[in-house]
Design a protein around this motif. Structure first.
Motif, PDB file in Angstrom:
ATOM      1  N   UNK A 202      -0.118   0.267   0.367  1.00  0.00           N
ATOM      2  CA  UNK A 202       0.650   0.202  -0.769  1.00  0.00           C
ATOM      3  C   UNK A 202       1.265   1.521  -1.094  1.00  0.00           C
ATOM      4  N   UNK A 203       0.596   2.610  -0.312  1.00  0.00           N
ATOM      5  CA  UNK A 203       0.971   3.891  -0.757  1.00  0.00           C
ATOM      6  C   UNK A 203       0.065   4.616  -1.891  1.00  0.00           C
ATOM      7  N   UNK A 204      -1.013   3.903  -2.227  1.00  0.00           N
ATOM      8  CA  UNK A 204      -1.867   4.552  -3.275  1.00  0.00           C
ATOM      9  C   UNK A 204      -2.397   5.775  -2.972  1.00  0.00           C
ATOM     10  N   UNK A 205      -2.442   6.634  -4.076  1.00  0.00           N
ATOM     11  CA  UNK A 205      -2.919   8.007  -4.044  1.00  0.00           C
ATOM     12  C   UNK A 205      -4.762   7.732  -4.190  1.00  0.00           C
ATOM     13  N   UNK A 206      -4.991   7.100  -4.736  1.00  0.00           N
ATOM     14  CA  UNK A 206      -6.447   6.764  -4.883  1.00  0.00           C
ATOM     15  C   UNK A 206      -6.809   5.152  -4.911  1.00  0.00           C
ATOM     16  N   UNK A 207      -7.966   4.939  -4.365  1.00  0.00           N
ATOM     17  CA  UNK A 207      -8.510   3.579  -4.461  1.00  0.00           C
ATOM     18  C   UNK A 207      -9.959   3.314  -5.093  1.00  0.00           C
ATOM     19  N   UNK A 208     -10.025   2.676  -5.876  1.00  0.00           N
ATOM     20  CA  UNK A 208     -11.295   2.463  -6.331  1.00  0.00           C
ATOM     21  C   UNK A 208     -12.038   1.085  -5.988  1.00  0.00           C
ATOM     22  N   UNK A 209     -12.947   1.142  -5.134  1.00  0.00           N
ATOM     23  CA  UNK A 209     -13.217  -0.068  -4.393  1.00  0.00           C
ATOM     24  C   UNK A 209     -13.570  -1.184  -5.402  1.00  0.00           C
ATOM     25  N   UNK A 210     -14.488  -0.848  -6.007  1.00  0.00           N
ATOM     26  CA  UNK A 210     -15.375  -1.602  -6.928  1.00  0.00           C
ATOM     27  C   UNK A 210     -15.475  -1.597  -8.286  1.00  0.00           C
ATOM     28  N   UNK A 211     -16.051  -2.654  -9.024  1.00  0.00           N
ATOM     29  CA  UNK A 211     -16.124  -2.263 -10.659  1.00  0.00           C
ATOM     30  C   UNK A 211     -17.028  -1.286 -10.820  1.00  0.00           C
ATOM     31  N   UNK A 212     -18.175  -0.938 -10.356  1.00  0.00           N
ATOM     32  CA  UNK A 212     -19.090   0.141 -10.524  1.00  0.00           C
ATOM     33  C   UNK A 212     -18.202   1.229 -10.723  1.00  0.00           C
ATOM     34  N   UNK A 213     -17.458   1.488  -9.555  1.00  0.00           N
ATOM     35  CA  UNK A 213     -16.546   2.809  -9.354  1.00  0.00           C
ATOM     36  C   UNK A 213     -15.591   3.021 -10.826  1.00  0.00           C
TER      37      UNK A 213
END
Length: 233
Positions: A202-213
């Motif tokens: 997608x071209x994301x700068x940051x990926x937050x994998x889960x709800x806890x994060x």
């Protein structure tokens, strides 16, 4: 946006855990070749995987790798160590090793491969962080991930001119050998790899994998006491 199909990737620590899952998902999405690093490499029966030696704490080892792998488009800084200990009683040699592996190691790789990526059109660097980049209570490991987060954010600015996408990945606990003994909820490594590569494409700068994060990052705007995700260790 980064195209994975037809690319050549490098995954440090690519023979187990999240690294192994990233290698498998890259190939599933059409990567033509993946360099998977290990301190003690054992050849893979899959001809698309080249297992190569690497110690991210050693300048000569990194130099040998970049001299060999001049066709890399995507770099995944996944190798890391976890020495569990409270900061006040920690062995300082282990603290140094944590930072040398988890912070200086990814920087060595980024410095070495930035010219390679530039020559091939930009590509991407993906740094594997943790929700502990922001959460308190994880000793030297959490501190190292906080440092890596800052480093990644600066590299994103520095590498923008050559068209290199820089992605920071944060997650809770994946179901891997490194945290096998921790009695916490874990996400499958294969799911982590899928979510990470979705973000890369997608071209994301940051990926937050889960709800806890996502919850821990949201807590950054509140009092610091709310960041004690692991309590006192």
């Amino acid at each position: 946006m980064t195209v994975i199909e037809g690319s050549v990737a490098l995954v440090t620590g690519g023979r187990r855990g999240i690294g192994k899952a990233l290698v498998e998902e890259l190939l599933r999405r059409g990567a033509k070749k993946v360099y998977a690093t290990a301190r003690k490499p054992v050849p893979s029966p899959d001809g698309r995987i080249e297992v190569v030696p690497l110690d991210v704490t050693d300048d000569a080892s990194v130099a040998a790798l970049v001299a060999h792998a001049r066709d890399v488009d995507l770099v995944f800084n996944n190798a890391g160590v976890l020495h569990s200990s409270p900061l006040l009683t920690a062995d300082l040699d282990l603290v140094r090793d944590t930072f040398e592996t988890n912070v200086i190691g990814p920087l060595r790789i980024a410095q070495a491969f930035a010219p390679v990526l530039a020559a091939r059109g930009g590509g991407a660097v993906v740094d594997m962080h943790s929700l502990l980049s922001w959460g308190a209570g994880a000793g030297a490991y959490g501190a190292s991930k906080a440092a890596l987060w800052s480093l990644t954010n600066s590299l994103r600015i520095e590498l923008a001119a050559q068209g290199t996408q820089v992605v920071g990945v944060h997650l809770g606990f994946a179901d891997t050998e490194m945290v096998a003994a921790l009695p916490v909820e874990k996400i499958a490594a294969a799911d982590v790899a899928r979510i990470v590569l979705d973000g890369v494409e997608r071209g994301d700068a940051e990926v937050l994998v889960d709800d806890a994060t996502r919850a821990v990052k949201a807590a950054l705007s509140g009092p610091v006491e709310g960041l004690a995700v692991l309590g006192r260790n």
